[in-house]
Design a protein around this motif. Structure first.
Motif, PDB file in Angstrom:
ATOM      1  N   UNK A   1      33.781  29.404  30.156  1.00  0.00           N
ATOM      2  CA  UNK A   1      34.324  28.088  29.814  1.00  0.00           C
ATOM      3  C   UNK A   1      33.774  27.572  28.485  1.00  0.00           C
ATOM      4  N   UNK A   2      32.574  27.967  28.126  1.00  0.00           N
ATOM      5  CA  UNK A   2      31.999  27.537  26.854  1.00  0.00           C
ATOM      6  C   UNK A   2      32.767  28.129  25.666  1.00  0.00           C
ATOM      7  N   UNK A   3      33.326  29.323  25.876  1.00  0.00           N
ATOM      8  CA  UNK A   3      34.088  29.980  24.814  1.00  0.00           C
ATOM      9  C   UNK A   3      35.596  29.827  25.003  1.00  0.00           C
ATOM     10  N   UNK A   4      35.988  29.149  26.096  1.00  0.00           N
ATOM     11  CA  UNK A   4      37.423  28.977  26.388  1.00  0.00           C
ATOM     12  C   UNK A   4      38.136  30.324  26.372  1.00  0.00           C
ATOM     13  N   UNK A   5      37.566  31.272  27.071  1.00  0.00           N
ATOM     14  CA  UNK A   5      38.101  32.629  27.072  1.00  0.00           C
ATOM     15  C   UNK A   5      38.107  33.181  28.498  1.00  0.00           C
ATOM     16  N   UNK A   6      39.155  33.895  28.824  1.00  0.00           N
ATOM     17  CA  UNK A   6      39.250  34.584  30.098  1.00  0.00           C
ATOM     18  C   UNK A   6      39.358  36.084  29.810  1.00  0.00           C
ATOM     19  N   UNK A   7      38.750  36.867  30.679  1.00  0.00           N
ATOM     20  CA  UNK A   7      38.682  38.313  30.489  1.00  0.00           C
ATOM     21  C   UNK A   7      39.282  39.041  31.686  1.00  0.00           C
ATOM     22  N   UNK A   8      39.713  40.257  31.435  1.00  0.00           N
ATOM     23  CA  UNK A   8      40.141  41.144  32.506  1.00  0.00           C
ATOM     24  C   UNK A   8      39.518  42.507  32.240  1.00  0.00           C
ATOM     25  N   UNK A   9      38.541  42.850  33.060  1.00  0.00           N
ATOM     26  CA  UNK A   9      37.899  44.163  32.974  1.00  0.00           C
ATOM     27  C   UNK A   9      38.676  45.115  33.870  1.00  0.00           C
ATOM     28  N   UNK A  10      39.154  46.187  33.284  1.00  0.00           N
ATOM     29  CA  UNK A  10      39.989  47.139  34.011  1.00  0.00           C
ATOM     30  C   UNK A  10      39.282  48.489  34.053  1.00  0.00           C
ATOM     31  N   UNK A  11      38.992  48.954  35.254  1.00  0.00           N
ATOM     32  CA  UNK A  11      38.342  50.241  35.452  1.00  0.00           C
ATOM     33  C   UNK A  11      39.264  51.180  36.226  1.00  0.00           C
ATOM     34  N   UNK A  12      38.941  52.457  36.187  1.00  0.00           N
ATOM     35  CA  UNK A  12      39.722  53.468  36.914  1.00  0.00           C
ATOM     36  C   UNK A  12      41.210  53.305  36.643  1.00  0.00           C
ATOM     37  N   UNK A  13      41.544  53.192  35.381  1.00  0.00           N
ATOM     38  CA  UNK A  13      42.930  52.927  35.007  1.00  0.00           C
ATOM     39  C   UNK A  13      43.843  54.086  35.363  1.00  0.00           C
ATOM     40  N   UNK A  14      45.059  53.730  35.736  1.00  0.00           N
ATOM     41  CA  UNK A  14      46.077  54.698  36.134  1.00  0.00           C
ATOM     42  C   UNK A  14      47.287  54.550  35.211  1.00  0.00           C
ATOM     43  N   UNK A  15      48.094  55.587  35.091  1.00  0.00           N
ATOM     44  CA  UNK A  15      49.300  55.463  34.255  1.00  0.00           C
ATOM     45  C   UNK A  15      50.198  54.303  34.685  1.00  0.00           C
ATOM     46  N   UNK A  16      50.222  53.995  35.959  1.00  0.00           N
ATOM     47  CA  UNK A  16      51.052  52.881  36.434  1.00  0.00           C
ATOM     48  C   UNK A  16      50.512  51.520  36.050  1.00  0.00           C
ATOM     49  N   UNK A  17      49.336  51.456  35.449  1.00  0.00           N
ATOM     50  CA  UNK A  17      48.811  50.204  34.916  1.00  0.00           C
ATOM     51  C   UNK A  17      49.366  49.913  33.523  1.00  0.00           C
ATOM     52  N   UNK A  18      50.085  50.853  32.963  1.00  0.00           N
ATOM     53  CA  UNK A  18      50.673  50.657  31.637  1.00  0.00           C
ATOM     54  C   UNK A  18      51.651  49.486  31.652  1.00  0.00           C
ATOM     55  N   UNK A  19      51.402  48.525  30.762  1.00  0.00           N
ATOM     56  CA  UNK A  19      52.227  47.310  30.718  1.00  0.00           C
ATOM     57  C   UNK A  19      51.738  46.405  29.593  1.00  0.00           C
ATOM     58  N   UNK A  20      52.533  45.402  29.301  1.00  0.00           N
ATOM     59  CA  UNK A  20      52.054  44.298  28.491  1.00  0.00           C
ATOM     60  C   UNK A  20      51.306  43.355  29.407  1.00  0.00           C
ATOM     61  N   UNK A  21      50.115  42.930  28.998  1.00  0.00           N
ATOM     62  CA  UNK A  21      49.289  42.041  29.808  1.00  0.00           C
ATOM     63  C   UNK A  21      49.281  40.656  29.184  1.00  0.00           C
TER      64      UNK A  21
ATOM     65  N   UNK B   1      47.314  45.910  44.231  1.00  0.00           N
ATOM     66  CA  UNK B   1      47.384  47.115  43.401  1.00  0.00           C
ATOM     67  C   UNK B   1      46.191  47.275  42.457  1.00  0.00           C
ATOM     68  N   UNK B   2      45.448  46.187  42.210  1.00  0.00           N
ATOM     69  CA  UNK B   2      44.324  46.263  41.273  1.00  0.00           C
ATOM     70  C   UNK B   2      42.993  45.907  41.935  1.00  0.00           C
ATOM     71  N   UNK B   3      43.030  45.477  43.162  1.00  0.00           N
ATOM     72  CA  UNK B   3      41.804  45.054  43.856  1.00  0.00           C
ATOM     73  C   UNK B   3      40.798  46.200  43.906  1.00  0.00           C
ATOM     74  N   UNK B   4      39.568  45.887  43.537  1.00  0.00           N
ATOM     75  CA  UNK B   4      38.533  46.909  43.520  1.00  0.00           C
ATOM     76  C   UNK B   4      38.424  47.660  42.209  1.00  0.00           C
ATOM     77  N   UNK B   5      39.420  47.538  41.350  1.00  0.00           N
ATOM     78  CA  UNK B   5      39.405  48.209  40.045  1.00  0.00           C
ATOM     79  C   UNK B   5      39.315  47.214  38.891  1.00  0.00           C
ATOM     80  N   UNK B   6      39.947  46.061  39.042  1.00  0.00           N
ATOM     81  CA  UNK B   6      39.983  45.058  37.977  1.00  0.00           C
ATOM     82  C   UNK B   6      39.097  43.880  38.358  1.00  0.00           C
ATOM     83  N   UNK B   7      38.512  43.238  37.343  1.00  0.00           N
ATOM     84  CA  UNK B   7      37.698  42.046  37.550  1.00  0.00           C
ATOM     85  C   UNK B   7      38.082  40.986  36.526  1.00  0.00           C
TER      86      UNK B   7
END
Length: 123
Positions: A73-93, A62-68
């Motif tokens: 690791x140096x900052x101990x942080x993970x990211x989620x880049x979300x593009x072309x967002x749709x209303x059905x992406x509305x949620x707690x992440x 459902x998110x392939x091609x839109x989310x990355x």
């Protein structure tokens, strides 16, 4: 142990947003990191995973091609880049950490979970 998500917001359909998850209290490099989401009245849904080195990623169809998903690791942080967002992406992440490859998509066996950040896609 802490996993703290941030960056959730209200965004218009077609827009972009990046959410982050800062980890502390465990050896971040040893863990596979994932994002899940859950909308009101719906079951928790797998979104994406990234292995320890960051060289391999997995996505829900459902998110392939839109989310990355990515990690620093140096900052101990993970990211989620979300593009072309749709209303059905509305949620707690929610971000989660696991030492094991098994159960990545089901959510079973994860060691740590964050408290979540709300993403709302609406005009």
């Amino acid at each position: 142990v802490h996993l703290v998500e941030s960056g959730g917001s209200l965004v218009q359909p077609g827009g972009s947003l990046r959410v982050s998850c800062a980890a502390s209290g465990f050896i971040f490099n040893n863990y596979i990191m994932s994002w899940f989401r859950q909308a009101p009245g719906k079951e928790r849904e797998f979104v994406a995973s990234i292995i320890r080195s960051g060289n391999t990623t997995y996505y829900a169809d459902s998110v392939k091609g839109r989310f990355t998903i990515s990690r620093d690791n140096a900052k101990a942080t993970v990211y989620l880049q979300m593009n072309s967002l749709k209303p059905e992406d509305t949620a707690g992440y929610y971000c989660a950490a696991s030492e094991k490859l098994s159960g990545l998509r089901s959510g079973a066996g994860y060691d740590y979970w964050g408290q979540g950040t709300q993403v709302t896609v609406s005009s």
